[in-house]
Design a protein around this motif. Structure first.
Motif, mmCIF file in Angstrom:
data_model
loop_
_atom_site.group_PDB
_atom_site.id
_atom_site.type_symbol
_atom_site.label_atom_id
_atom_site.label_comp_id
_atom_site.label_asym_id
_atom_site.label_seq_id
_atom_site.Cartn_x
_atom_site.Cartn_y
_atom_site.Cartn_z
ATOM 1 N N PHE A 139 75.212 23.503 10.882
ATOM 2 C CA PHE A 139 74.141 22.612 11.321
ATOM 3 C C PHE A 139 73.973 22.682 12.837
ATOM 4 O O PHE A 139 72.852 22.736 13.349
ATOM 5 C CB PHE A 139 74.440 21.167 10.916
ATOM 6 C CG PHE A 139 74.513 20.946 9.434
ATOM 7 C CD1 PHE A 139 73.905 21.831 8.553
ATOM 8 C CD2 PHE A 139 75.187 19.854 8.922
ATOM 9 C CE1 PHE A 139 73.972 21.626 7.181
ATOM 10 C CE2 PHE A 139 75.257 19.642 7.556
ATOM 11 C CZ PHE A 139 74.657 20.532 6.693
ATOM 12 N N SER A 140 75.090 22.663 13.558
ATOM 13 C CA SER A 140 75.025 22.654 15.020
ATOM 14 C C SER A 140 74.433 23.954 15.562
ATOM 15 O O SER A 140 73.656 23.933 16.522
ATOM 16 C CB SER A 140 76.412 22.418 15.617
ATOM 17 O OG SER A 140 77.276 23.520 15.361
ATOM 18 N N ARG B 151 70.915 23.976 17.494
ATOM 19 C CA ARG B 151 71.017 24.319 18.918
ATOM 20 C C ARG B 151 70.252 25.589 19.263
ATOM 21 O O ARG B 151 69.585 25.661 20.299
ATOM 22 C CB ARG B 151 72.494 24.490 19.301
ATOM 23 C CG ARG B 151 72.731 24.665 20.801
ATOM 24 C CD ARG B 151 74.223 24.831 21.070
ATOM 25 N NE ARG B 151 74.997 23.786 20.415
ATOM 26 C CZ ARG B 151 76.314 23.841 20.223
ATOM 27 N NH1 ARG B 151 76.985 24.914 20.603
ATOM 28 N NH2 ARG B 151 76.949 22.840 19.641
ATOM 29 N N LEU B 152 70.319 26.602 18.380
ATOM 30 C CA LEU B 152 69.750 27.910 18.709
ATOM 31 C C LEU B 152 68.453 28.220 17.973
ATOM 32 O O LEU B 152 67.796 29.213 18.294
ATOM 33 C CB LEU B 152 70.782 29.008 18.416
ATOM 34 C CG LEU B 152 72.110 28.906 19.169
ATOM 35 C CD1 LEU B 152 73.037 30.049 18.771
ATOM 36 C CD2 LEU B 152 71.875 28.912 20.677
ATOM 37 N N GLY B 153 68.123 27.447 16.959
ATOM 38 C CA GLY B 153 66.885 27.681 16.235
ATOM 39 C C GLY B 153 66.927 28.949 15.402
ATOM 40 O O GLY B 153 67.964 29.313 14.835
ATOM 41 N N GLY C 92 59.379 20.784 10.905
ATOM 42 C CA GLY C 92 58.817 21.179 12.190
ATOM 43 C C GLY C 92 59.799 21.477 13.288
ATOM 44 O O GLY C 92 59.381 21.770 14.419
ATOM 45 N N THR C 93 61.094 21.432 13.022
ATOM 46 C CA THR C 93 62.064 21.721 14.078
ATOM 47 C C THR C 93 62.335 23.225 14.216
ATOM 48 O O THR C 93 62.949 23.647 15.197
ATOM 49 C CB THR C 93 63.398 20.993 13.816
ATOM 50 O OG1 THR C 93 63.893 21.354 12.524
ATOM 51 C CG2 THR C 93 63.195 19.487 13.873
ATOM 52 N N LEU C 94 61.915 24.026 13.231
ATOM 53 C CA LEU C 94 61.993 25.482 13.309
ATOM 54 C C LEU C 94 60.631 26.067 12.961
ATOM 55 O O LEU C 94 59.863 25.460 12.210
ATOM 56 C CB LEU C 94 63.046 26.037 12.337
ATOM 57 C CG LEU C 94 64.514 25.774 12.632
ATOM 58 C CD1 LEU C 94 65.384 26.387 11.530
ATOM 59 C CD2 LEU C 94 64.924 26.318 13.983
ATOM 60 N N ASP C 95 60.345 27.236 13.495
ATOM 61 C CA ASP C 95 59.105 27.947 13.194
ATOM 62 C C ASP C 95 59.348 28.880 12.012
ATOM 63 O O ASP C 95 60.132 29.829 12.116
ATOM 64 C CB ASP C 95 58.655 28.750 14.418
ATOM 65 C CG ASP C 95 57.276 29.368 14.225
ATOM 66 O OD1 ASP C 95 56.859 29.577 13.062
ATOM 67 O OD2 ASP C 95 56.616 29.669 15.235
ATOM 68 N N LEU C 96 58.694 28.616 10.889
ATOM 69 C CA LEU C 96 58.904 29.394 9.672
ATOM 70 C C LEU C 96 58.664 30.881 9.905
ATOM 71 O O LEU C 96 59.355 31.720 9.334
ATOM 72 C CB LEU C 96 57.987 28.878 8.569
ATOM 73 C CG LEU C 96 58.114 29.565 7.205
ATOM 74 C CD1 LEU C 96 59.499 29.322 6.614
ATOM 75 C CD2 LEU C 96 57.028 29.056 6.255
ATOM 76 N N TRP C 97 57.686 31.213 10.742
ATOM 77 C CA TRP C 97 57.327 32.610 10.945
ATOM 78 C C TRP C 97 58.333 33.366 11.813
ATOM 79 O O TRP C 97 58.245 34.587 11.939
ATOM 80 C CB TRP C 97 55.923 32.706 11.548
ATOM 81 C CG TRP C 97 54.913 32.065 10.657
ATOM 82 C CD1 TRP C 97 54.249 30.892 10.883
ATOM 83 C CD2 TRP C 97 54.504 32.523 9.376
ATOM 84 N NE1 TRP C 97 53.440 30.594 9.820
ATOM 85 C CE2 TRP C 97 53.573 31.580 8.880
ATOM 86 C CE3 TRP C 97 54.825 33.640 8.582
ATOM 87 C CZ2 TRP C 97 52.965 31.717 7.632
ATOM 88 C CZ3 TRP C 97 54.207 33.775 7.353
ATOM 89 C CH2 TRP C 97 53.295 32.827 6.887
ATOM 90 N N TRP C 98 59.270 32.632 12.413
ATOM 91 C CA TRP C 98 60.362 33.274 13.145
ATOM 92 C C TRP C 98 61.661 33.254 12.357
ATOM 93 O O TRP C 98 62.520 34.115 12.541
ATOM 94 C CB TRP C 98 60.582 32.581 14.504
ATOM 95 C CG TRP C 98 59.593 32.971 15.543
ATOM 96 C CD1 TRP C 98 58.586 32.218 16.050
ATOM 97 C CD2 TRP C 98 59.511 34.239 16.205
ATOM 98 N NE1 TRP C 98 57.871 32.909 16.991
ATOM 99 C CE2 TRP C 98 58.425 34.165 17.106
ATOM 100 C CE3 TRP C 98 60.236 35.424 16.129
ATOM 101 C CZ2 TRP C 98 58.049 35.233 17.919
ATOM 102 C CZ3 TRP C 98 59.870 36.491 16.945
ATOM 103 C CH2 TRP C 98 58.787 36.393 17.817
#
Length: 208
Positions: free
Chosen positions: A6-7, A11-13, A46-52
């Motif tokens: 999780f961390s 932290r790094l996405g 929304g905390t991560l970009d699905l396309w990345w």
């Protein structure tokens, strides 16, 4: 381990997801069944970009697989074949290696592609591919396709399940244990057969 995963993700996405999947391929006990659904859920909120996330996970899979492919290639079939002829080498016989090489030459593409969608096997299949010196471009392409499908499915499940994303790891856990048990049984069978054959050889040559 879950808290550590999780961390890293938080932290790094997306690069953190790729890093964890890289480790998962090199160190199988790290579960992609936990990492990928978590990434899908984080993308949904929304905390991560699905396309990345998906490209990062797939890149991590390919890089991890290439590390183990390199291990197999550096060991080399000839070296392992010579070792398997030693009496103290109990993991396999030379005949087993010959059969394995023949299988990889005939069906190596299918084994690598489908193996990417089986827990534990998705990691260790890279080593025999390296031993057999499967063309690197072919190995990389098949790994990218198989891993890409695996990653998309589990990221998608995390997105779909939302806050219940952790159900994926709970459902896949028993399957992983079954595969691990089958691998251990297979290794034990090879070792026992090798020891029996060696003891029979020794007994024959000691007989008056």
């Amino acid at each position: 381990m879950a808290d550590w995963i999780f961390s890293i993700v938080d932290r790094l996405g997306a690069p953190g997801v790729g890093f964890l999947i890289f480790l998962e391929n090199v160190v199988p006990p790290i579960p992609s069944e936990l990492i990928l659904p978590l990434a899908g859920f984080r993308a949904r909120v929304g905390t991560l970009d699905l396309w990345w996330v998906w490209p990062a996970a797939t890149a991590g899979s390919v890089l991890g697989a290439l590390v183990l492919y390199a291990v197999g290639a550096l060991l080399g079939y000839e070296r392992v074949y010579a070792l398997s002829g030693k009496r103290w080498f109990i993991l396999s016989s030379q005949r087993d290696l010959e059969r394995g090489r023949s299988l990889m030459e005939s069906h190596g593409g299918k084994i690598v592609l489908l193996g990417r969608c089986v827990p534990l096997i998705r990691s260790i299949v890279s080593i025999p591919a390296g031993l057999a010196r499967m063309p690197l471009w072919r190995f990389t392409a098949l790994t990218a396709i198989g891993s890409g499908v695996w990653n998309a499915v589990f990221i998608g499940l995390g997105w779909y399940l939302g806050e219940n994303w952790d159900q994926v790891e709970g459902a896949m856990g028993p399957a992983s244990y079954v595969v691990l048990a089958l691998v251990l049984v297979g290794v034990a069978w090879l070792v026992v057969r090798r020891l029996r054959a060696r003891n029979g050889y020794v007994g024959t040559h000691r007989a008056p």
